[in-house]
Design a protein around this motif. Structure first.
Motif, mmCIF file in Angstrom:
data_model
loop_
_atom_site.group_PDB
_atom_site.id
_atom_site.type_symbol
_atom_site.label_atom_id
_atom_site.label_comp_id
_atom_site.label_asym_id
_atom_site.label_seq_id
_atom_site.Cartn_x
_atom_site.Cartn_y
_atom_site.Cartn_z
ATOM 1 N N THR A 295 0.836 -1.205 0.000
ATOM 2 C CA THR A 295 0.000 0.000 0.000
ATOM 3 C C THR A 295 0.868 1.251 0.000
ATOM 4 N N LEU A 296 1.956 1.220 0.771
ATOM 5 C CA LEU A 296 2.891 2.348 0.774
ATOM 6 C C LEU A 296 3.553 2.510 -0.594
ATOM 7 N N VAL A 297 3.958 1.387 -1.194
ATOM 8 C CA VAL A 297 4.576 1.428 -2.524
ATOM 9 C C VAL A 297 3.591 1.981 -3.548
ATOM 10 N N ASN A 298 2.348 1.549 -3.464
ATOM 11 C CA ASN A 298 1.325 2.045 -4.389
ATOM 12 C C ASN A 298 1.104 3.541 -4.218
ATOM 13 N N GLY A 299 1.214 4.015 -2.982
ATOM 14 C CA GLY A 299 1.088 5.451 -2.737
ATOM 15 C C GLY A 299 2.175 6.235 -3.449
ATOM 16 N N VAL A 300 3.394 5.691 -3.436
ATOM 17 C CA VAL A 300 4.494 6.328 -4.167
ATOM 18 C C VAL A 300 4.197 6.325 -5.667
ATOM 19 N N GLY A 301 3.657 5.203 -6.158
ATOM 20 C CA GLY A 301 3.304 5.118 -7.573
ATOM 21 C C GLY A 301 2.244 6.136 -7.961
ATOM 22 N N ILE A 302 1.254 6.338 -7.100
ATOM 23 C CA ILE A 302 0.206 7.331 -7.365
ATOM 24 C C ILE A 302 0.810 8.728 -7.427
ATOM 25 N N TRP A 303 1.675 9.041 -6.464
ATOM 26 C CA TRP A 303 2.311 10.365 -6.448
ATOM 27 C C TRP A 303 3.158 10.577 -7.695
#
Length: 201
Positions: free
Chosen positions: A64-72
């Motif tokens: 979920t944290l990695v996906n947050g970086v991807g979204i940003w």
């Protein structure tokens, strides 16, 4: 109830997100792919919590944290770069300046023969250090999804760079006479090519 819903949503979201990001359809689609990935990872975390699978919870909390970086990255910075390039391209068409197109948008452009027949798509352009001029363009033809495709190097003097497509000064026959290239053995200099119409003489 929530766990059952999460158990259905999580795998579906993960598969959809994987297709969205793998398709490489631009910053927005890739960014929304990470949003869908986040829905999937949250769903898997709920499944893990309800079933006592701590490893599943820990793994998907990290994802979920990695996906947050991807979204940003893709819906934030990369989208800004992409929108900026498109804005410059649109503005250049309305001005007296030479019309521009983005270098990142070059890959995947449609390639047409001298007669206007569809040949394939552009894969890459090789530029000369120092001058920045294009030496040759690599064009993919045939195959499906990159499988059984044929790559050919087309010298820059045989390519007309338009905003939406590349038009070659070569006929289909001339293009087919160019040597194919494979994997990591791309030429160090632009190949020689037949003059227009020579192959059909």
């Amino acid at each position: 109830m929530i766990a059952d819903l999460a158990g259905g949503v999580a795998p579906a979201a993960t598969m959809i997100a994987a297709m969205m990001t793998a398709a490489n359809l631009g910053a927005r689609i890739t960014g929304w792919g990470f949003v869908v990935f986040t829905i999937g990872s949250v769903g898997w975390s709920i499944v893990g919590l309800s079933s006592g699978q701590t490893n599943l919870v820990g793994t998907n909390a990290f994802l979920t944290l990695v996906n947050g970086v991807g979204i940003w990255r893709w819906l934030g910075r990369q989208r800004v770069y992409e929108d900026g390039g498109k804005a410059a391209q649109t503005a250049s068409r309305r001005s007296g300046s030479p019309t521009l197109f983005t270098a990142t948008g070059f890959a995947g452009m449609r390639v047409l023969s001298r007669e206007g027949r569809h040949i394939g798509k552009s894969v890459e352009a090789l530029l000369e250090c120092g001058t920045g001029t294009v030496s040759y363009v690599v064009v993919s033809s045939g195959g499906v999804g990159g499988v059984k495709e044929t790559l050919r190097a087309v010298p820059a003097d045989a390519v007309q760079f338009d905003c939406e497509e590349l038009r070659l000064s070569l006929s289909m026959q001339d293009f087919d006479l160019l040597d194919s290239i494979v994997d990591d053995k791309w030429p160090a200099s632009p190949p020689r090519h037949h003059t227009p119409g020579q192959s059909s003489a």
